[in-house]
Design an enzyme around this catalytic site. Structure first.
Site, PDB file in Angstrom:
ATOM      1  CG  HIS A  63      -1.868  -1.261   0.908  1.00 35.53           C
ATOM      2  ND1 HIS A  63      -3.459  -0.830   1.307  1.00 35.53           N
ATOM      3  CD2 HIS A  63      -2.045  -1.788  -0.263  1.00 35.53           C
ATOM      4  CE1 HIS A  63      -4.348  -1.198   1.258  1.00 35.53           C
ATOM      5  NE2 HIS A  63      -3.209  -1.935   0.149  1.00 35.53           N
ATOM      6  CG  HIS A  95      -4.258 -11.407  -2.547  1.00 39.28           C
ATOM      7  ND1 HIS A  95      -5.554 -10.978  -3.353  1.00 39.28           N
ATOM      8  CD2 HIS A  95      -3.668 -10.663  -1.923  1.00 39.28           C
ATOM      9  CE1 HIS A  95      -6.004  -9.475  -2.941  1.00 39.28           C
ATOM     10  NE2 HIS A  95      -4.692  -9.214  -2.223  1.00 39.28           N
TER      11      HIS A  95
HETATM   12  C1  HEM Z   1      -6.591  -6.014  -7.575  1.00 47.25           C
HETATM   13  C2  HEM Z   1      -5.888  -5.612  -6.874  1.00 47.25           C
HETATM   14  C3  HEM Z   1      -5.650  -6.008  -5.181  1.00 47.25           C
HETATM   15  C4  HEM Z   1      -6.862  -5.618  -4.483  1.00 47.25           C
HETATM   16  C5  HEM Z   1      -8.764  -5.346  -4.914  1.00 47.25           C
HETATM   17  C6  HEM Z   1      -6.749  -6.126  -3.317  1.00 47.25           C
HETATM   18  C7  HEM Z   1      -8.063  -6.028  -2.338  1.00 47.25           C
HETATM   19  C8  HEM Z   1      -7.516  -6.618  -0.767  1.00 47.25           C
HETATM   20  C9  HEM Z   1      -8.260  -6.489   0.186  1.00 47.25           C
HETATM   21  C10 HEM Z   1      -9.591  -6.257   0.398  1.00 47.25           C
HETATM   22  C11 HEM Z   1      -7.887  -7.013   1.401  1.00 47.25           C
HETATM   23  C12 HEM Z   1      -7.883  -7.043   2.798  1.00 47.25           C
HETATM   24  C13 HEM Z   1      -7.451  -6.206   4.160  1.00 47.25           C
HETATM   25  C14 HEM Z   1      -8.064  -6.593   5.087  1.00 47.25           C
HETATM   26  O1  HEM Z   1      -9.099  -6.623   5.844  1.00 47.25           O
HETATM   27  O2  HEM Z   1      -7.149  -6.523   6.053  1.00 47.25           O
HETATM   28  C15 HEM Z   1      -6.485  -7.383   1.304  1.00 47.25           C
HETATM   29  C16 HEM Z   1      -4.825  -7.658   1.106  1.00 47.25           C
HETATM   30  C17 HEM Z   1      -3.615  -8.410   1.231  1.00 47.25           C
HETATM   31  N1  HEM Z   1      -3.336  -7.644  -0.151  1.00 47.25           N
HETATM   32 FE1  HEM Z   1      -4.673  -7.001  -1.647  1.00 47.25          FE
HETATM   33  N2  HEM Z   1      -5.533  -6.715  -3.503  1.00 47.25           N
HETATM   34  C18 HEM Z   1      -5.121  -6.148  -4.402  1.00 47.25           C
HETATM   35  C19 HEM Z   1      -3.599  -6.372  -4.712  1.00 47.25           C
HETATM   36  C20 HEM Z   1      -2.587  -6.497  -3.901  1.00 47.25           C
HETATM   37  C21 HEM Z   1      -1.420  -6.583  -4.299  1.00 47.25           C
HETATM   38  C22 HEM Z   1      -0.220  -6.242  -5.832  1.00 47.25           C
HETATM   39  C23 HEM Z   1      -0.652  -7.235  -3.624  1.00 47.25           C
HETATM   40  C24 HEM Z   1       0.790  -7.690  -3.568  1.00 47.25           C
HETATM   41  C25 HEM Z   1       2.103  -7.448  -4.389  1.00 47.25           C
HETATM   42  C26 HEM Z   1      -1.130  -7.830  -2.524  1.00 47.25           C
HETATM   43  C27 HEM Z   1      -1.226  -7.642  -1.123  1.00 47.25           C
HETATM   44  C28 HEM Z   1      -1.951  -8.226   0.507  1.00 47.25           C
HETATM   45  C29 HEM Z   1      -1.244  -8.276   0.862  1.00 47.25           C
HETATM   46  C30 HEM Z   1      -0.370  -9.088   1.748  1.00 47.25           C
HETATM   47  C31 HEM Z   1      -2.687  -8.906   2.139  1.00 47.25           C
HETATM   48  C32 HEM Z   1      -2.939  -9.515   3.568  1.00 47.25           C
HETATM   49  C33 HEM Z   1      -2.977  -8.447   4.814  1.00 47.25           C
HETATM   50  C34 HEM Z   1      -2.812  -9.209   5.587  1.00 47.25           C
HETATM   51  O3  HEM Z   1      -2.848  -9.975   6.494  1.00 47.25           O
HETATM   52  O4  HEM Z   1      -3.094  -8.602   7.148  1.00 47.25           O
HETATM   53  N3  HEM Z   1      -3.119  -6.784  -2.719  1.00 47.25           N
HETATM   54  N4  HEM Z   1      -5.955  -6.759  -0.743  1.00 47.25           N
END
Ligand code: HEM
Ligand SMILES: *[C@@H]1O[C@H](CO)[C@@H](O)[C@H](O)[C@H]1NC(C)=O
Ligand SMILES: *[C@@H]1O[C@H](CO)[C@@H](O)[C@H](O)[C@H]1NC(C)=O
Ligand SMILES: *[C@@H]1O[C@H](CO)[C@@H](O)[C@H](O)[C@H]1NC(C)=O
Ligand SMILES: *[C@@H]1O[C@H](CO)[C@@H](O)[C@H](O)[C@H]1NC(C)=O
Length: 488
Positions: free
Chosen positions: A106, A310
């Site tokens: 982010h 993810h």
């Molecule tokens: C279409 C693109 C993406 C969407 C819509 C998206 C959406 C989300 C959402 C809704 C969460 C949950 C947040 C929460 O409730 O804690 C999340 C978590 C996460 N996202 Fe994405 N994301 C996207 C792309 C990415 C990319 C490109 C990365 C890294 C290269 C990423 C890494 C992560 C990680 C590591 C988490 C886990 C956070 C945790 O465990 O607390 N995301 N994402």
């Protein structure tokens, strides 16, 4: 520390809090509260890094990188009571790996490519600590991640926040067993959030210091797909001005609306038996608009990044706020309400589920409102993301919070406890993305290699260093993690 009640009507919010920032050691180091940042907009904030770039780059030459890595490793796997680590609720070991990886993403994901020579955003500057980025809805609960990392920051005072956040995310992936090739230091921190204003100001109506609130964040032409329900959220991109810097949906979403567009009942493929009719196909177009057309990623890099991101961690929405005051104005508004309030760690999305020490934390955390991990071992690198995307049939479902997501049709499948966002499912619904998903499911080594390359690019590009190798040329302090083979 943050006891004083500001002039912005914080009294009500502060009174509503139960948890004090004092309960979270060093919390204040990681986020410059908005009401303080107002002052910083008028003059440099004392917490800001004041060292010159030349001096910082000189000092970096003696940075003990293996020690920094070890400190992050120790923090990552030792759950703190004031913000418990995820893992156990999904049958895995406690780990902040997902949280730290999301922090780095982010921070870096604000990057926008304008042309060959100019870019905006990126993690360098560490403006996520400041208004307006600390109020972006997408950054909910990342104040906790920065608060945890402050423990490391205090031991390595001269490491910039932007170097620390990007390195922690990279180390988290590596420490979880994932791929990381190289990392370069040298990012400078900004003294305030000014340079993020063109990227988007949320809650413009409550903007502090009105002259700073001009941005092209508002949608001049809101747009819905022809197949989309008229009451569903609009997006701004189709006719937005050239070089508009926000993502396709809205300012608070640095990437893409995770739920995707809801179909109208007359659209092809609408199914009245489903709990929602979010369209993965349309969602794919929004993913591409943001990732390719605004951030400058190829389709291949996009698939690798989303799948790798993810793999670790989870979504947070195990809490139904309907009927509570947190679902009503002003708590459900955008803007300052998405940041911890002064004297509190509590924002509306922290939720009020659970009681006492468990309230709004651990399994009661609400960040995005979606709920569940993508994989069976969210604390350890694995290949479930693409494997299950292809092997399972994904059907519409709701999180306890009420958000629209996807579960496996087969309730006894080994993947039945995992979830997908519409934006995840979009990768198999789209003709261009799908073959890439198939390739990565069949060739995990190729996926690892592509993810490592894309991640390197992600955390190194910024307004100040628009090309992936600019930072290395400028500061020349890199590691290829050779030392990790010597660590126990
Ligand atoms: C279409 C693109 C993406 C969407 C819509 C998206 C959406 C989300 C959402 C809704 C969460 C949950 C947040 C929460 O409730 O804690 C999340 C978590 C996460 N996202 Fe994405 N994301 C996207 C792309 C990415 C990319 C490109 C990365 C890294 C290269 C990423 C890494 C992560 C990680 C590591 C988490 C886990 C956070 C945790 O465990 O607390 N995301 N994402
Ligand atoms: C790139 O964009 C910047 C900022 O808008 C502009 O000043 C510059 O002339 C552009 N360069 C090219 C090569 O288009
Ligand atoms: C649009 O969504 C609303 C709210 O869910 C619903 O009441 C309405 O029937 C939908 N309209 C169409 C045409 O699907
Ligand atoms: C949340 O709670 C409300 C009120 O109790 C209920 O009507 C609603 O169905 C619940 N939503 C979910 C997703 O469980
Ligand atoms: C569901 O998953 C279980 C466990 O993997 C498997 O035995 C069963 O055949 C699956 N059912 C269907 C309908 O695919």
């Amino acid at each position: 520390m943050l006891r004083s009640v500001g002039f912005l009507g914080w009294a009500v919010l502060a009174a509503a809090s139960e948890m004090r920032s004092d309960d979270f050691p060093n919390y204040d180091q990681g986020t410059i509260p908005a009401w303080k940042d107002l002052a910083s907009l008028r003059g440099a904030h004392p917490a800001a890094q004041v060292m010159s770039k030349a001096e910082y780059h000189r000092q970096l030459k003696s940075l003990d990188i293996p020690r920094l890595y070890r400190e992050i490793a120790a923090l990552m796997t030792s759950s703190r009571p004031y913000w418990p680590a995820d893992g156990p609720q999904d049958g895995d070991v406690p780990s902040y790996a997902g949280l730290f990886a999301r922090l780095a993403w982010h921070c870096s994901g604000s990057f926008r490519l304008i042309n060959d020579t100019h870019a905006a955003g990126g993690c360098e500057g560490a403006r996520q600590r400041h208004w307006p980025e600390n109020e972006w809805r997408d950054n909910t609960n990342l104040d906790k991640a920065r608060g945890l990392l402050a423990e490391v920051k205090l031991q390595f005072g001269d490491v910039s926040w932007s170097d620390l956040m990007t390195f922690a995310g990279t180390a988290a992936i590596k420490l979880s067993g994932g791929p990381a090739k190289k990392f370069c230091f040298g990012r400078m921190d900004d003294v305030n959030g000014d340079r993020s204003i063109p990227l988007g100001v949320e809650g413009v109506t409550q903007c502090r210091g009105s002259k700073f609130c001009k941005s092209d964040a508002e949608c001049p032409n809101s747009f819905r797909w022809p197949e989309q329900n008229d009451t569903d959220h609009a997006r701004c991109n189709i006719e937005q001005p050239k070089h508009r810097l926000q993502a396709s949906h809205s300012v608070g979403l640095i990437y893409v609306y995770p739920e995707g567009p809801e179909l109208k009942s007359t659209a092809d493929g609408y199914n009245s038996n489903f709990v929602h009719n979010r369209s993965p196909k349309l969602s794919a177009l929004e993913v591409r608009d943001t990732f390719r057309d605004r951030m400058g990623w190829t389709d291949r890099e996009t698939v690798a990044l989303i799948g790798g991101g993810h793999t670790l961690g989870r979504t947070h929405g195990n809490c139904n706020l309907t009927g509570t005051k947190w679902a009503q104005a002003p708590y459900n508004n955008v803007g300052p309400y998405f940041e911890a309030t002064p004297g509190s760690l509590r924002g509306p999305t922290d939720g009020t589920c659970g009681t006492g020490a468990e309230a709004g934390r651990g399994k009661n955390t609400v960040s995005s409102g979606f709920e569940g991990p993508w994989t069976r071992s969210p604390s350890r690198w694995n290949y479930d993301f693409f494997d299950a995307l292809l092997s399972e049939e994904w059907v519409p479902a709701k999180s306890p919070y009420g958000a629209d997501q996807w579960h496996t049709r087969n309730e006894t499948s080994k993947f039945a406890r995992t979830m997908r966002l519409t934006a995840d499912v979009s990768l198999v619904a789209d003709k261009i993305y799908r073959p890439i998903v198939e390739e990565y499911a069949a060739d995990h080594a190729q996926f690892d290699a592509d993810f490592a390359d894309a991640w390197f690019k992600l955390v190194h590009r910024s307004e100040d260093h628009p090309h992936k190798d600019d930072l290395e040329k400028d500061a020349g302090v890199c590691t290829s993690f050779e030392f990790t083979t010597l660590l126990p």
